[in-house]
Design an enzyme around this catalytic site. Structure first.
Site, PDB file in Angstrom:
ATOM      1  N   SER A  79       0.800  -1.229   0.000  1.00  0.00           N
ATOM      2  CA  SER A  79       0.000   0.000   0.000  1.00  0.00           C
ATOM      3  C   SER A  79       0.827   1.270   0.000  1.00  0.00           C
ATOM      4  CB  SER A  79      -0.940   0.002   1.207  1.00  0.00           C
ATOM      5  OG  SER A  79      -0.218  -0.184   2.409  1.00  0.00           O
ATOM      6  N   HIS A 125      -0.617   5.599   6.936  1.00  0.00           N
ATOM      7  CA  HIS A 125      -0.134   5.621   5.553  1.00  0.00           C
ATOM      8  C   HIS A 125       0.203   7.057   5.160  1.00  0.00           C
ATOM      9  CE1 HIS A 125      -2.075   1.648   5.406  1.00  0.00           C
ATOM     10  NE2 HIS A 125      -1.250   1.402   4.405  1.00  0.00           N
TER      11      HIS A 125
END
Length: 272
Positions: free
Chosen positions: A48, A254
């Site tokens: 990711s 993230h």
């Protein structure tokens, strides 16, 4: 105090289920050699952190892989116009997924590959869930379990991936990118994890990056440091390029769009 560490304990199940990983270039442009980059056949692999989770503007066709138009591979391709570009990085990917699902476009004509991988193998999701919801002692113990995996098991898995890439693309320039440290210690955060927990998580990230860099070097690949690029932009820095716990919950921990463009993109460009 522990209650203030997360938006709500009810988010735990959602977090566990959905959170997933995942200089020199400007000189090239100045002397005209950027034209050579336009001839590259580029494949972007990984988890990711390469697919761009957290940066938004996802390609609807990528489904659960959540490939973002703001991810560093897409940004680099838009800027340099490679001859071909294949984006197979996928949210949640582990080393086995790269081997089984992502290497299709890689072949003898491929001359540029990027990859982030290893964080999910090491149990990133479970580490963060444990640290957010449980005690300091449980957090540190879970981090230590992840460290043992990174030291003893992950090197062999990285070797498998890197060997497969080299066998399929023997002439490619392969750039392996690391992961940021999550937290600025003694920073602006007044609630959340303890400093001991934050330090343990940062230390595990450093270990993961060190193992990854060594494996990359042993295979003749370039390693792009990310922790240094994110220095001053960690969670608790006051100018974070990383999401803390947020909604959608899968974006948590993230890089933001600024983290992709300001951190990952220049690191990759320098490695190319």
């Amino acid at each position: 105090m522990r209650l203030t560490r997360i938006l709500s304990a009810a988010s735990a199940a959602v977090l566990t289920a959905t959170l997933a990983l995942a200089g020199g270039q400007s000189a090239q442009a100045a002397d005209g050699s950027a034209r050579a980059l336009a001839g590259r056949d580029y494949v972007a692999l990984g988890d990711s952190y390469s697919s761009g989770v957290g940066s938004g503007d996802y390609d609807s066709g990528s489904g659960d892989c959540k490939r973002s138009n703001r991810a560093y591979p897409k940004l680099w391709a838009a800027k340099n116009a490679p001859a071909s570009f294949h984006f197979t990085a996928c949210s949640g990917a582990v080393t086995g997924d790269v081997l089984a699902k992502q290497l299709g476009p890689v072949n003898s004509g491929t001359d540029l590959v990027s990859i982030t991988i290893g964080g999910n193998d090491a149990g990133f999701v479970d580490v963060m869930t444990t640290c957010i919801l449980q005690s300091e002692a449980n957090c540190v113990n879970r981090v230590n379990t992840a460290r043992a995996y990174v030291e003893k098991t992950l090197p062999g898995k990285l070797n498998q991936v890197y060997t497969a890439i080299r066998n399929k693309a023997p002439k490619a320039r392969v750039v392996v990118l690391g992961y940021p440290r999550f937290y600025k210690l003694n920073g602006t955060c007044v609630v959340g994890l303890t400093e001991k927990e934050r330090g343990a998580i940062n230390g595990a990230a450093d270990l993961l990056n060190g193992i990854t860099a060594k494996r990359a070097a042993d295979h003749g690949f370039a390693y792009a440091d990310i922790a240094g690029r994110f220095s001053g932009h960690e969670i608790c820095s006051g100018n974070a390029w990383l999401h803390s716990v947020t909604f959608p919950i899968g974006d948590s921990y993230h890089p933001t769009a600024a983290g992709q463009s300001g951190g990952y993109l220049p690191a990759f460009s320098a490695g190319v």
